[in-house]
Every structure is written in structure tokens, then in C-alpha cells.
Design a protein around this motif. Sequence first.
Motif, PDB file in Angstrom:
ATOM      1  N   ASP A  62      17.896 -16.184   7.595  1.00 38.36           N
ATOM      2  CA  ASP A  62      18.459 -15.787   8.877  1.00 38.36           C
ATOM      3  C   ASP A  62      17.560 -16.262  10.023  1.00 38.36           C
ATOM      4  N   MET A  63      18.162 -16.841  11.046  1.00 33.66           N
ATOM      5  CA  MET A  63      17.407 -17.380  12.183  1.00 33.66           C
ATOM      6  C   MET A  63      16.552 -16.313  12.849  1.00 33.66           C
ATOM      7  N   ARG A  64      17.051 -15.120  12.932  1.00 25.79           N
ATOM      8  CA  ARG A  64      16.297 -14.018  13.547  1.00 25.79           C
ATOM      9  C   ARG A  64      15.007 -13.756  12.775  1.00 25.79           C
ATOM     10  N   VAL A  65      15.068 -13.814  11.459  1.00 21.96           N
ATOM     11  CA  VAL A  65      13.886 -13.613  10.614  1.00 21.96           C
ATOM     12  C   VAL A  65      12.881 -14.740  10.846  1.00 21.96           C
ATOM     13  N   ARG A  66      13.382 -15.965  10.937  1.00 17.98           N
ATOM     14  CA  ARG A  66      12.493 -17.112  11.191  1.00 17.98           C
ATOM     15  C   ARG A  66      11.758 -16.944  12.523  1.00 17.98           C
ATOM     16  N   VAL A  67      12.504 -16.526  13.537  1.00 20.43           N
ATOM     17  CA  VAL A  67      11.906 -16.371  14.867  1.00 20.43           C
ATOM     18  C   VAL A  67      10.881 -15.242  14.875  1.00 20.43           C
ATOM     19  N   LEU A  68      11.178 -14.137  14.199  1.00 16.36           N
ATOM     20  CA  LEU A  68      10.204 -13.050  14.120  1.00 16.36           C
ATOM     21  C   LEU A  68       8.913 -13.534  13.473  1.00 16.36           C
ATOM     22  N   ALA A  69       9.038 -14.241  12.363  1.00 10.08           N
ATOM     23  CA  ALA A  69       7.847 -14.753  11.680  1.00 10.08           C
ATOM     24  C   ALA A  69       7.081 -15.713  12.595  1.00 10.08           C
ATOM     25  N   ALA A  70       7.797 -16.610  13.269  1.00  7.30           N
ATOM     26  CA  ALA A  70       7.145 -17.569  14.166  1.00  7.30           C
ATOM     27  C   ALA A  70       6.433 -16.860  15.313  1.00  7.30           C
ATOM     28  N   MET A  71       7.035 -15.800  15.846  1.00  7.48           N
ATOM     29  CA  MET A  71       6.391 -15.046  16.933  1.00  7.48           C
ATOM     30  C   MET A  71       5.097 -14.399  16.448  1.00  7.48           C
ATOM     31  N   ALA A  74       2.496 -17.071  16.118  1.00  4.22           N
ATOM     32  CA  ALA A  74       2.015 -17.461  17.452  1.00  4.22           C
ATOM     33  C   ALA A  74       1.067 -16.405  18.015  1.00  4.22           C
ATOM     34  N   ARG A  75       1.396 -15.142  17.831  1.00  2.00           N
ATOM     35  CA  ARG A  75       0.538 -14.066  18.347  1.00  2.00           C
ATOM     36  C   ARG A  75      -0.787 -14.022  17.608  1.00  2.00           C
ATOM     37  N   GLU A  76      -0.736 -14.127  16.287  1.00  2.00           N
ATOM     38  CA  GLU A  76      -1.973 -14.069  15.494  1.00  2.00           C
ATOM     39  C   GLU A  76      -2.907 -15.224  15.833  1.00  2.00           C
ATOM     40  N   PHE A  77      -2.335 -16.398  16.097  1.00  2.00           N
ATOM     41  CA  PHE A  77      -3.143 -17.565  16.464  1.00  2.00           C
ATOM     42  C   PHE A  77      -3.376 -17.663  17.967  1.00  2.00           C
ATOM     43  N   GLU A  78      -2.761 -16.739  18.739  1.00  2.00           N
ATOM     44  CA  GLU A  78      -2.867 -16.746  20.200  1.00  2.00           C
ATOM     45  C   GLU A  78      -2.463 -18.105  20.774  1.00  2.00           C
ATOM     46  N   THR A  79      -1.321 -18.603  20.322  1.00  2.00           N
ATOM     47  CA  THR A  79      -0.851 -19.926  20.710  1.00  2.00           C
ATOM     48  C   THR A  79       0.158 -19.795  21.841  1.00  2.00           C
ATOM     49  N   LEU A  80      -0.266 -20.186  23.017  1.00  2.00           N
ATOM     50  CA  LEU A  80       0.517 -19.983  24.221  1.00  2.00           C
ATOM     51  C   LEU A  80       1.864 -20.696  24.182  1.00  2.00           C
ATOM     52  N   ALA A  85       7.904 -20.302  23.544  1.00  2.00           N
ATOM     53  CA  ALA A  85       9.135 -20.866  22.983  1.00  2.00           C
ATOM     54  C   ALA A  85       9.838 -19.849  22.088  1.00  2.00           C
ATOM     55  N   GLN A  86       9.071 -19.119  21.292  1.00  2.00           N
ATOM     56  CA  GLN A  86       9.677 -18.192  20.340  1.00  2.00           C
ATOM     57  C   GLN A  86      10.191 -16.918  21.010  1.00  2.00           C
ATOM     58  N   THR A  87       9.518 -16.424  22.033  1.00  2.00           N
ATOM     59  CA  THR A  87      10.041 -15.225  22.694  1.00  2.00           C
ATOM     60  C   THR A  87      11.363 -15.528  23.378  1.00  2.00           C
ATOM     61  N   PRO A 174       6.186 -24.258  31.499  1.00  2.00           N
ATOM     62  CA  PRO A 174       6.193 -23.462  32.738  1.00  2.00           C
ATOM     63  C   PRO A 174       7.330 -22.446  32.827  1.00  2.00           C
ATOM     64  N   ASP A 175       8.405 -22.667  32.081  1.00  2.00           N
ATOM     65  CA  ASP A 175       9.531 -21.743  32.173  1.00  2.00           C
ATOM     66  C   ASP A 175       9.543 -20.704  31.049  1.00  2.00           C
ATOM     67  N   HIS A 176       8.478 -20.622  30.281  1.00  2.00           N
ATOM     68  CA  HIS A 176       8.397 -19.665  29.182  1.00  2.00           C
ATOM     69  C   HIS A 176       7.410 -18.544  29.481  1.00  2.00           C
ATOM     70  N   GLU A 177       7.597 -17.439  28.798  1.00  2.00           N
ATOM     71  CA  GLU A 177       6.662 -16.309  28.907  1.00  2.00           C
ATOM     72  C   GLU A 177       5.275 -16.769  28.456  1.00  2.00           C
ATOM     73  N   VAL A 178       4.256 -16.367  29.189  1.00  2.00           N
ATOM     74  CA  VAL A 178       2.885 -16.725  28.846  1.00  2.00           C
ATOM     75  C   VAL A 178       2.214 -15.540  28.168  1.00  2.00           C
ATOM     76  N   LEU A 179       1.677 -15.788  26.999  1.00  2.00           N
ATOM     77  CA  LEU A 179       0.940 -14.789  26.261  1.00  2.00           C
ATOM     78  C   LEU A 179      -0.421 -14.591  26.911  1.00  2.00           C
ATOM     79  N   LYS A 180      -0.761 -13.352  27.201  1.00  2.00           N
ATOM     80  CA  LYS A 180      -2.082 -13.044  27.772  1.00  2.00           C
ATOM     81  C   LYS A 180      -3.057 -12.846  26.616  1.00  2.00           C
ATOM     82  N   VAL A 181      -4.076 -13.699  26.577  1.00  2.00           N
ATOM     83  CA  VAL A 181      -5.080 -13.599  25.502  1.00  2.00           C
ATOM     84  C   VAL A 181      -6.447 -13.329  26.074  1.00  2.00           C
TER      85      VAL A 181
END
Length: 181
Positions: A62-71, A74-80, A85-87, A174-181
Motif C-alpha cells: 500500500d502506498m500509504r505504508v510506503r510513505v510512512l516508512a519513508a517518512m 527521513a526523520r531518523e536520518f534527519e534528511t531535509l 517530499a514524503q510529508t 523550497p515548496d516542501h515542509e522543512v524538518l527542524k534538526v
Amino acid sequence: MARLTSITSKDQVSPADHAIADAVIASRGGIRGPFTILMHCPALAGHLVNLGGYVRFEGKLDMRVRVLAAMVVAREFETLYVWGAQTGSARKLGVPESTITAIREQHSRGVPAEDAQIIGFTRDLLQKHRVADATAQALLKRFGNEQFIELTGTIGYYSLLCMSANACELEPSPDHEVLKV
């Protein structure tokens, strides 16, 4: 500031690598995101475009599951870049803000049980490099063998993208949410 010049056109790579650039463009509509840096190693980019094409567009998971895993990756690696893109994708798929917030703030309070299962599995693989048998059995029951492996492969694929983006300091769109690390 990015450590490498972004490759966004096949004219920026040798003619011998134009077929790889064409494959990236055909798969993603252009050379963008992590592929702007991966194209500095066209052979690797060529293999990843196929893996990423499967993970992102062709798999049964399921695409939703893929996106959750990718998010979570991204959070664990703090990849902006990947976080932004994933949020955006998560919101389009109807992932609740409470789940996005929980991943961003690295907890699981207020997260639906099915989402918490994916978040916990992904975090365990990335932090502990293993998962508890009960966790694996629950996911095997939920998804079956093929999608269990597909989920694990999705986590691995996004881990590679995140490491590449972080090594090269790929900036968020520039048009995506920026993760604050």
C-alpha cells in the motif's frame, strides 16, 4: 549548500550516460531530488532508478505504508529533502497530522495502531538493526511474505537515498515542509 553541483539535465553527463539520464527522466519526469546528486555516478543511479521505480510505483505494498516508512527513514536520518517530499505525499494520501507530528517528534502517541506498527518496525530496523519476533510475526500476518520483504526493501531504498542526500547536503525543495534538526 549542496556539496555537489546538481545534475538536472542529461547534457550535464557524458553521452555514454544519456540512456541512464533518459531512464531517470522517464521514471520521474525529470532529474530531481536525490537523483540530481546520484547522477554523478550514473551507473549507480541507473540501478537505483529501477529499484526506486519498483518501490515507489510498482510494488504491491500500500502506498500509504510506503510513505510512512519513508517518512520514518527521513526523520531518523534527519534528511531535509526526503522529509519534505514524503510529508507532502503523506498529506495527499490522508495521513493524519497527528501521525506526521509523531514521526517528526519521534514518538507514537496518538497514532493509529496500523501506522504505529509501520513506524515501530522502521525505527527498530534503523535503530536496533533488528526487530522483535512478535513484531515480525504481526507484520507477516498483516502483509504476507512478499509485502513484508517489500516493506523492508522500501526502508533500505530510502535509507540509501537519505545517506546520499545527507553526504551531499542536498537542500530541501523550497515548496516542501522543512524538518527542524
